[in-house]
Every structure is written in C-alpha cells, then in structure tokens.
Design a protein around this motif. Structure first.
Motif, PDB file in Angstrom:
ATOM      1  N   SER A  56      -5.166  -5.177  -4.022  1.00 54.57           N
ATOM      2  CA  SER A  56      -5.603  -6.512  -3.595  1.00 54.57           C
ATOM      3  C   SER A  56      -5.519  -6.733  -2.088  1.00 54.57           C
ATOM      4  O   SER A  56      -6.472  -7.205  -1.471  1.00 54.57           O
ATOM      5  CB  SER A  56      -4.751  -7.585  -4.280  1.00 54.57           C
ATOM      6  OG  SER A  56      -4.928  -7.527  -5.666  1.00 54.57           O
ATOM      7  N   LYS A  57      -4.364  -6.430  -1.505  1.00 49.47           N
ATOM      8  CA  LYS A  57      -4.139  -6.796  -0.102  1.00 49.47           C
ATOM      9  C   LYS A  57      -4.634  -5.694   0.830  1.00 49.47           C
ATOM     10  O   LYS A  57      -5.357  -5.956   1.789  1.00 49.47           O
ATOM     11  CB  LYS A  57      -2.653  -7.063   0.138  1.00 49.47           C
ATOM     12  CG  LYS A  57      -1.959  -7.869  -0.956  1.00 49.47           C
ATOM     13  CD  LYS A  57      -2.285  -9.345  -0.929  1.00 49.47           C
ATOM     14  CE  LYS A  57      -1.663 -10.050  -2.131  1.00 49.47           C
ATOM     15  NZ  LYS A  57      -1.840 -11.483  -2.162  1.00 49.47           N
ATOM     16  N   ASN A  87       6.613 -11.750   1.029  1.00 50.82           N
ATOM     17  CA  ASN A  87       5.865 -12.997   0.979  1.00 50.82           C
ATOM     18  C   ASN A  87       6.871 -14.047   0.550  1.00 50.82           C
ATOM     19  O   ASN A  87       7.495 -13.874  -0.495  1.00 50.82           O
ATOM     20  CB  ASN A  87       4.746 -12.876  -0.079  1.00 50.82           C
ATOM     21  CG  ASN A  87       3.998 -14.172  -0.295  1.00 50.82           C
ATOM     22  OD1 ASN A  87       4.140 -15.119   0.463  1.00 50.82           O
ATOM     23  ND2 ASN A  87       3.184 -14.221  -1.345  1.00 50.82           N
ATOM     24  N   ARG A 121      -9.068  -7.401  -9.368  1.00 51.49           N
ATOM     25  CA  ARG A 121      -7.926  -7.277 -10.264  1.00 51.49           C
ATOM     26  C   ARG A 121      -7.618  -5.815 -10.562  1.00 51.49           C
ATOM     27  O   ARG A 121      -8.036  -5.260 -11.575  1.00 51.49           O
ATOM     28  CB  ARG A 121      -8.111  -8.080 -11.580  1.00 51.49           C
ATOM     29  CG  ARG A 121      -8.557  -9.524 -11.409  1.00 51.49           C
ATOM     30  CD  ARG A 121      -7.753 -10.296 -10.369  1.00 51.49           C
ATOM     31  NE  ARG A 121      -6.341 -10.385 -10.685  1.00 51.49           N
ATOM     32  CZ  ARG A 121      -5.375 -10.169  -9.771  1.00 51.49           C
ATOM     33  NH1 ARG A 121      -5.675  -9.852  -8.513  1.00 51.49           N
ATOM     34  NH2 ARG A 121      -4.126 -10.273 -10.115  1.00 51.49           N
ATOM     35  N   ASP A 158       8.668  -4.793  -5.364  1.00 49.05           N
ATOM     36  CA  ASP A 158       7.306  -5.273  -5.114  1.00 49.05           C
ATOM     37  C   ASP A 158       6.893  -4.811  -3.714  1.00 49.05           C
ATOM     38  O   ASP A 158       7.364  -5.336  -2.706  1.00 49.05           O
ATOM     39  CB  ASP A 158       7.283  -6.792  -5.242  1.00 49.05           C
ATOM     40  CG  ASP A 158       5.880  -7.369  -5.097  1.00 49.05           C
ATOM     41  OD1 ASP A 158       5.012  -6.692  -4.537  1.00 49.05           O
ATOM     42  OD2 ASP A 158       5.673  -8.523  -5.532  1.00 49.05           O
ATOM     43  N   TYR A 186       2.648  -5.230  -0.109  1.00 46.74           N
ATOM     44  CA  TYR A 186       2.273  -5.304   1.320  1.00 46.74           C
ATOM     45  C   TYR A 186       2.718  -4.053   2.099  1.00 46.74           C
ATOM     46  O   TYR A 186       2.815  -4.096   3.327  1.00 46.74           O
ATOM     47  CB  TYR A 186       2.882  -6.554   1.969  1.00 46.74           C
ATOM     48  CG  TYR A 186       2.352  -7.844   1.374  1.00 46.74           C
ATOM     49  CD1 TYR A 186       1.081  -8.314   1.689  1.00 46.74           C
ATOM     50  CD2 TYR A 186       3.109  -8.580   0.467  1.00 46.74           C
ATOM     51  CE1 TYR A 186       0.578  -9.479   1.129  1.00 46.74           C
ATOM     52  CE2 TYR A 186       2.618  -9.752  -0.101  1.00 46.74           C
ATOM     53  CZ  TYR A 186       1.353 -10.196   0.232  1.00 46.74           C
ATOM     54  OH  TYR A 186       0.865 -11.348  -0.322  1.00 46.74           O
TER      55      TYR A 186
HETATM   56  C1  LIG Z   1       4.533 -10.537  -3.202  1.00 47.72           C
HETATM   57  C2  LIG Z   1       3.315 -10.408  -4.052  1.00 47.72           C
HETATM   58  N1  LIG Z   1       3.327  -9.589  -5.093  1.00 47.72           N
HETATM   59  C3  LIG Z   1       2.255  -9.458  -5.903  1.00 47.72           C
HETATM   60  C4  LIG Z   1       1.109 -10.191  -5.695  1.00 47.72           C
HETATM   61  C5  LIG Z   1      -0.028 -10.096  -6.681  1.00 47.72           C
HETATM   62  O1  LIG Z   1      -0.984  -9.190  -6.363  1.00 47.72           O
HETATM   63  P1  LIG Z   1      -2.283  -9.006  -7.275  1.00 47.72           P
HETATM   64  O2  LIG Z   1      -3.343  -9.900  -6.726  1.00 47.72           O
HETATM   65  O3  LIG Z   1      -2.624  -7.566  -7.147  1.00 47.72           O
HETATM   66  O4  LIG Z   1      -1.941  -9.362  -8.680  1.00 47.72           O
HETATM   67  C6  LIG Z   1       1.047 -11.062  -4.615  1.00 47.72           C
HETATM   68  C7  LIG Z   1      -0.165 -11.873  -4.397  1.00 47.72           C
HETATM   69  O5  LIG Z   1      -0.185 -12.862  -3.729  1.00 47.72           O
HETATM   70  C8  LIG Z   1       2.180 -11.163  -3.759  1.00 47.72           C
HETATM   71  O6  LIG Z   1       2.171 -11.984  -2.703  1.00 47.72           O
END
Ligand SMILES: Cc1ncc(COP(=O)(O)O)c(C=O)c1O
Length: 382
Positions: A229-230, A168, A238, A197, A200
């Motif tokens: 989340s995604k 992202n 959360r 991280d 995704y």
């Molecule tokens: C690259 C990245 N890491 C982590 C997160 C955070 O995820 P969470 O909603 O589970 O805290 C996001 C959310 O937009 C993200 O884009």
C-alpha cells in the motif's frame, strides 16, 4: 460489537467531503495514503495478468510465485531466512493484524501496544476480549517506546507485544538497541508473540530499517506485517502479507479461507512485478516525501504555539500543539471548519495523543504550503 473501535481518519474525510459538497475548499492532510499513482510497470503487470486469465480463485495463503517472491524479499531486506510456506498474502496488510490477534490472543490475556498508535490494534484486542495495555510513546524520547516500561508491564497474562516502526502517527523509528532490549524482555517466554508492523519500512529518512525478527531467537516469535500500500502507492489494490512460523501461517490461511477465501489473483501477479521490477518509482516517491518533510516541519515550527519534531520515517508529522491552548479535537475542528484544512486529532491514536495533531504530508508541496498558511492564520485569529 460495543468494544470494536474504528479509524477516525475515515470520519474526518467524510466531514471534509461534506464541506466540499457545499463548495468549500479543503486541503486534505488527514488520510494516510501516497498521493502518487501506482507505478506504470505494476499496473501493466495487472493488465497482463487479467488478460492471461488470473480472474479465478487462488490458494488461500497466496499464489505460490508471489509467496516465494515475498520470502526472498523479506529474507534480503531483514537479513533472515524466510520460506514461502511462512508467508500469507492478504487483501491489504490490515487482515494480518486481525487474523494474528484472532488466532493467538485469548479472552483475558494482555497485549502491549504503542499509544499513540494505529487505532486498529487496540480495537481488535478489545474485540477478542483481551486487555490492551498501552505503551506510551513520548516526544522527549523521539516517540520511541521505553523498553524499561515494557518490561514492567509484562505479566503472566501477556500474549503479544505490538511494535510499529516507522510509526504511524509519530514517525518514530526503533533502533536495533531498542529492539534488542524488547527481545530481552521476552527471552524466557516462548508464549509471547511480537506483531511487528513494518508497513513503512521503506519510507525512512535517517538510518536504516531494523526488524525484531532478525534478532537471535526472535523470528519464531514474530509475525512480520508488511505490504504494498505505502511503498508502491497501492492502497486501493488491497495487497499485503504476513511472515510467521509455518504452523501459524497455516492457521492464518485458514482464517482467510473462512473470510476472504483468497486475495485477488491479478493483483497478486502485479505484486510480483512490484517487488522484482524497477524500484525507481518508489525511490522517487521517497525522495519527494523527504522534500515535503522539510517544508512541513519548518512551516509548523514557525506557527505560534506549535512545535514539531522531524519524523524519522513514514509520511506523517505529529506536532505538539500545547502552546495553542486548545485541546486537539477542538483545534482539529477549528482548522477544518474555519481554515479548510483537514487534520487528525492526536487522540484518534489513543489517549497519549492528547496535545498533538497528525498531519499527513502525502500531498503536494503546493498544498502543504497552502495548508500551513491557513493554519497559521487560523491559530492567530482565535
Ligand atoms: C501502521 C499501519 N499498519 C498497517 C496499515 C494498513 O495497511 P493496508 O492498507 O495495507 O491494509 C496502515 C494503513 O494506514 C498503517 O498505518
């Protein structure tokens, strides 16, 4: 507090909401969350857990059954052997960034991070008094980081390297060779950690997801971040987690004791269903994202002054807008106020984002087409 940054997405959302309050129609392509509802089996598992009394505090590191389920899931998907005492469950995946940086990085130390990249990395590194060292991601390299550049930037003060793949905002995906080259850079450094991280990891269009944790000697140095989340459209629930060596997991759980106490218990029970239950819904969502990716990429490439590479993962496009002659902030505002399309300027993700916009395609094909038409007209009309 002066050093603490933020996520511009929430600011643009507020501006867009203010316009909507005045009766204006806005297409939302600024926020990074699936537009789908959470799958029914997961919601039902939460209701069942509520009725079964999962309404109390739980252990700081997470409910043992969920930690075990995550350990099995991560072992299978990454090809590593993860144990449940290496898992810490948190309210969303974001606290894993916050806690692991807080736990490991001292003032004056250096952290390498992708730029353009998720803005919270730089923000938290600054907050702990450390020095963020950006690794530029370039379009000509498909927004993958250059391991040679990483090698040059590693110093005695380096404490952490942050990786994000799929990325992202660019949709860039690191290959196994990229990861090997990065691992080689720190092969002789047991004092350098990698925050990987992988939120995704399941939204990938070409190739397969690779984790640096699966490379020889790297599991012990890696904090693997992932969550619900995604993949399962569970942003509001959360629920996320980190997988890291046991001694660090204990410290991160202690940070949780000091802040959230624990993660909501009935959501954790729903997390077990998410990972163990049918995967038909996330697969359907991914297939839908893939269709939308085609629509948005070809639409953007038909707009004068705009070129757009196909993202290999996540649900964002990062079009190059240099040909419009506008800087990204001006163009972002122009599109919001004069075309009713909310997008993010590339610089919301760091200075190397200049010349780009980020559009989320977690929206219907109908809305994406509407946005594309509006952007095309607004860019011409200027
Ligand atoms: C690259 C990245 N890491 C982590 C997160 C955070 O995820 P969470 O909603 O589970 O805290 C996001 C959310 O937009 C993200 O884009």
């Amino acid at each position: 507090m002066e050093t603490l940054g933020t996520e511009t997405a929430f600011e643009v959302l507020a501006k867009a909401k203010a316009l909507e309050k005045q009766g204006k129609d806005v297409v939302h392509l600024e926020i990074g969350e699936p537009d789908f509802d959470t799958p029914k089996n997961i919601k039902e598992a939460a209701v069942k857990a509520l009725n079964a009394g999962y309404t109390h505090y739980g252990p700081s590191a997470g409910i043992p059954e969920l930690r075990e389920t995550i350990a099995q899931y991560v072992s299978k998907t990454r090809g590593i052997k993860a144990d449940s005492d290496e898992v810490v469950v948190t309210p969303g995946a974001k606290p894993i960034m916050f806690f692991s940086i807080l736990a490991l990085v001292n003032p004056g130390e250096e952290v390498l991070y992708p730029n353009p990249g998720f803005p919270i990395y730089e923000s938290v590194v600054n907050l702990v008094g450390a020095k963020p060292i950006p690794i530029p991601l370039k379009e000509e390299n498909d927004f993958r980081l250059d391991p040679e550049y990483v090698k040059e930037k590693i110093t005695k003060k380096t404490k952490m390297i942050i990786l994000n793949s799929p990325e992202n905002p660019t949709g860039g995906v690191l290959t196994r060779d990229d990861l090997k080259a990065i691992a080689d850079c720190i092969a002789d450094r047991d004092d350098v950690f990698v925050l990987s991280d992988e939120i995704y990891s399941r939204i990938i269009y070409e190739g397969t997801h690779e984790s640096i944790a699966s490379l020889p000697g790297m599991k012990e140095k890696t904090i693997l971040l992932d969550g619900f989340s995604k993949t399962y459209a569970m942003t509001g629930w959360r629920l996320g987690y980190g997988v890291m060596r046991k001694d660090l997991a204990q410290k991160v759980a202690q940070l949780q004791t000091n802040s959230n106490s624990c993660t909501c218990t009935f959501t954790q029970m729903a997390g077990i269903e998410a990972l163990k239950g049918s995967q038909a819904e996330p697969e359907r969502m991914d297939a839908e994202f893939k269709k939308r990716r085609e629509v948005i990429v070809s639409g953007l490439n038909n707009i004068e002054g705009v070129t757009c590479k196909k993202p290999r993962g996540a649900f964002y496009v990062f079009p190059n807008i240099a040909g419009t002659g506008m800087d990204c902030r001006k163009l972002g505002d122009h599109l919001l106020y004069n075309a009713g399309v909310a997008v993010l300027p590339g610089t919301s993700f760091g200075k190397y984002g200049e010349g780009y916009l980020r559009l989320s395609f977690a929206n219907s094909v109908e809305n994406i087409k509407k946005a594309l038409e509006r952007i095309s007209k607004a860019v011409k009309k200027r």
